[in-house]
Design an enzyme around this catalytic site. Sequence first.
Site, PDB file in Angstrom:
ATOM      1  N   ASP A 273      23.975 -37.009  54.392  1.00  0.00           N
ATOM      2  CA  ASP A 273      23.627 -38.087  53.473  1.00  0.00           C
ATOM      3  C   ASP A 273      24.751 -38.289  52.456  1.00  0.00           C
ATOM      4  O   ASP A 273      24.844 -37.555  51.473  1.00  0.00           O
ATOM      5  CB  ASP A 273      22.312 -37.747  52.755  1.00  0.00           C
ATOM      6  CG  ASP A 273      21.892 -38.836  51.772  1.00  0.00           C
ATOM      7  OD1 ASP A 273      22.476 -39.939  51.818  1.00  0.00           O
ATOM      8  OD2 ASP A 273      20.965 -38.575  50.972  1.00  0.00           O
ATOM      9  N   LYS A 280      27.248 -41.154  46.892  1.00  0.00           N
ATOM     10  CA  LYS A 280      27.004 -40.024  46.000  1.00  0.00           C
ATOM     11  C   LYS A 280      28.316 -39.560  45.382  1.00  0.00           C
ATOM     12  O   LYS A 280      29.374 -39.724  45.989  1.00  0.00           O
ATOM     13  CB  LYS A 280      26.414 -38.850  46.794  1.00  0.00           C
ATOM     14  CG  LYS A 280      24.979 -39.028  47.214  1.00  0.00           C
ATOM     15  CD  LYS A 280      24.467 -37.796  47.938  1.00  0.00           C
ATOM     16  CE  LYS A 280      23.026 -37.960  48.383  1.00  0.00           C
ATOM     17  NZ  LYS A 280      22.082 -38.082  47.263  1.00  0.00           N
ATOM     18  N   GLU A 352      17.387 -43.260  51.302  1.00  0.00           N
ATOM     19  CA  GLU A 352      17.314 -43.548  52.734  1.00  0.00           C
ATOM     20  C   GLU A 352      16.210 -42.756  53.433  1.00  0.00           C
ATOM     21  O   GLU A 352      15.714 -43.179  54.477  1.00  0.00           O
ATOM     22  CB  GLU A 352      18.671 -43.243  53.402  1.00  0.00           C
ATOM     23  CG  GLU A 352      18.918 -41.775  53.815  1.00  0.00           C
ATOM     24  CD  GLU A 352      18.945 -40.806  52.647  1.00  0.00           C
ATOM     25  OE1 GLU A 352      19.101 -41.267  51.498  1.00  0.00           O
ATOM     26  OE2 GLU A 352      18.805 -39.590  52.867  1.00  0.00           O
ATOM     27  N   ARG A 354      13.074 -42.193  52.723  1.00  0.00           N
ATOM     28  CA  ARG A 354      11.807 -42.943  52.832  1.00  0.00           C
ATOM     29  C   ARG A 354      11.918 -44.069  53.862  1.00  0.00           C
ATOM     30  O   ARG A 354      10.936 -44.446  54.487  1.00  0.00           O
ATOM     31  CB  ARG A 354      11.415 -43.457  51.435  1.00  0.00           C
ATOM     32  CG  ARG A 354      12.420 -44.382  50.822  1.00  0.00           C
ATOM     33  CD  ARG A 354      12.242 -44.538  49.310  1.00  0.00           C
ATOM     34  NE  ARG A 354      12.836 -43.420  48.560  1.00  0.00           N
ATOM     35  CZ  ARG A 354      12.795 -43.314  47.229  1.00  0.00           C
ATOM     36  NH1 ARG A 354      12.179 -44.235  46.506  1.00  0.00           N
ATOM     37  NH2 ARG A 354      13.349 -42.287  46.636  1.00  0.00           N
TER      38      ARG A 354
HETATM   39  N1  BES Z   1      18.676 -36.385  50.136  1.00  0.00           N
HETATM   40  C1  BES Z   1      18.529 -36.935  48.846  1.00  0.00           C
HETATM   41  C2  BES Z   1      17.638 -36.100  47.946  1.00  0.00           C
HETATM   42  C3  BES Z   1      18.186 -34.779  47.494  1.00  0.00           C
HETATM   43  C4  BES Z   1      18.924 -34.683  46.336  1.00  0.00           C
HETATM   44  C5  BES Z   1      17.901 -33.631  48.190  1.00  0.00           C
HETATM   45  C6  BES Z   1      19.391 -33.467  45.911  1.00  0.00           C
HETATM   46  C7  BES Z   1      18.371 -32.410  47.755  1.00  0.00           C
HETATM   47  C8  BES Z   1      19.112 -32.329  46.613  1.00  0.00           C
HETATM   48  C9  BES Z   1      17.921 -38.333  48.934  1.00  0.00           C
HETATM   49  O1  BES Z   1      18.251 -39.050  50.060  1.00  0.00           O
HETATM   50  C10 BES Z   1      18.415 -39.075  47.768  1.00  0.00           C
HETATM   51  O2  BES Z   1      19.579 -39.305  47.693  1.00  0.00           O
HETATM   52  N2  BES Z   1      17.523 -39.430  46.870  1.00  0.00           N
HETATM   53  C11 BES Z   1      17.877 -40.136  45.693  1.00  0.00           C
HETATM   54  C12 BES Z   1      16.825 -41.153  45.413  1.00  0.00           C
HETATM   55  C13 BES Z   1      17.193 -42.126  44.336  1.00  0.00           C
HETATM   56  C14 BES Z   1      18.339 -43.005  44.792  1.00  0.00           C
HETATM   57  C15 BES Z   1      15.997 -42.976  43.999  1.00  0.00           C
HETATM   58  C16 BES Z   1      17.974 -39.121  44.564  1.00  0.00           C
HETATM   59  O3  BES Z   1      17.180 -38.190  44.518  1.00  0.00           O
HETATM   60  O4  BES Z   1      18.874 -39.265  43.733  1.00  0.00           O
HETATM   61 ZN    ZN Z   2      18.732 -37.999  51.702  1.00  0.00          ZN
HETATM   62 MN    MN Z   3      20.036 -40.137  49.806  1.00  0.00          MN
END
Ligand code: BES
Ligand code: ZN
Ligand code: MN
Length: 494
Positions: A273, A280, A352, A354
């Site tokens: 991801d 990110k 992504e 969800r």
């Molecule tokens: N895979 C991440 C969530 C995650 C973050 C898992 C840190 C483990 C450690 C997920 O896809 C994500 O990026 N979520 C975002 C959602 C936001 C954009 C609403 C997040 O948590 O920042």
């Molecule tokens: Zn993710």
């Molecule tokens: Mn993500």
Amino acid sequence: MDFFVTTAAPARQRTDCAIVGVFEKGELSAAAAGIDARIGGRIARLVKRGDMHGKTGDLLVLADVSGAACERVVLVGLGARKNLRRKQYRKALTAALAAVARTGARDVVSYLSLEAVGDADSYTLARIAAEVAGHTAYRIPDQKTSNKRPKSTLTRFGIAAGARGDKTQAERGLEHGRGIVAGMSLMRDLANLAPNVCTPTYLAGAAKTLAREHRSIRAQVLNEVDCRKLKMGSFLSVTAGTEQPAKLIVLEYRGGKRGDAPIALVGKGVTFDTGGISLKPPPAMDEMKFDMSGAASVFGTFKAVAELALPVNVVGIIPACENMPDGRATKPGDIVKSMSGQTIEVLNTDAEGRLILCDAITYARRFKPAAVIDIATLTGACVVALGTHLSGLFSNDDDLSEALERAGERSDDRAWPMPIGEEYAEGLKSNFADFANVAGREGGAITAACFLAKFTDGLRWAHLDVAGTAYVGGSQKSSTGRPVPLLVDYLINQ
Ligand code: BES
Ligand code: ZN
Ligand code: MN
């Protein structure tokens, strides 16, 4: 590793290594005293001299005992007798087995299971023992060409049981622990792999391998053309920016009665991801290889369930893809149509998980499941809310939620109930589509669950957010194998 239960007296049991407990203030356990009587009171003398205080996890290895039937004795502290709980038992056994691992012993017998542990019966003590032994023997599938950690030499692991009835319970506990740890090891193997190795195609291959190893498991892999026909526009929007073909992996385990509705496990399988166009930041981005931990936990649970031949029906649905930025990648503002027919405005391509889960949950409907449980490293917000000890548990069904909560407690793999509801879902409103894929910053784990809830009408559904629990970051970076213990315990108790 082979597991067994022994009812022989500690002084008579032949083994490379006996693990016995010492309580606080140097009080010997009965097993320690039994061996001590055979070796001329050496243990009591060492304790008296102050070499072992009996604090939980304190260690002293006697590598050259003669007189007893064992080659070595590992003394391990159990703390105060009246405070001995599962937690101290697990900690002491973990410390003891780490010490055993340094000796090169090939078989070991633990007598800690003879102690009265406040919150555990002999079944539970045995199950924990098998889990700890399997965990200690686990090695990361690394690509080191030097300084490789040697393989564990331990091939036989025994625990002591008192009365006859205890023996049956202990054997059952060992068996369940063996199954759980086999599942956890498979999960950890998959999740620990480098993301250039563990691609969606690799996971599809792992599903086929699992089905080949277990006749009770069937694996089917759908490709992007299949997913297009199924109208999985939401899932496909996430994979738009990558060269790696996405896969929808479907596992089926039939151990229950023919007509029994299956439990559906849906695992997030984002093999890397990057965030996509909503890229990110660089620090720790490598940890996003663990973003397929939900998927890996489904594989692990299937492994355990098949090893234990549990009398249940289970289906596993794993949407697997990469989330990458590219000229063809989905952009913030793009609107996609999910398999359910509902349209989604993708405001943040990093939300992504969800987007792939919603189509997988919709796909699960064709199995007429008794319950749908999705497992996902879904939000950083869940880690902020609960830290790294407890998984987030969301559900539209109180009985299912309680059953999962209790399974987590029993297996020391806890999940904490979190709310969902219309007030939280409001933040997902969109002017352009049925709803957006993100709400504001606040309550991010909850709004993510509310997004998923929009696809669960008429289903008994629960969602486990394992972003904080499925892996350890930083210098000890590794998959934990969670929530395989919770899921297997839940299925054992079906
Ligand atoms: N895979 C991440 C969530 C995650 C973050 C898992 C840190 C483990 C450690 C997920 O896809 C994500 O990026 N979520 C975002 C959602 C936001 C954009 C609403 C997040 O948590 O920042
Ligand atoms: Zn993710
Ligand atoms: Mn993500």
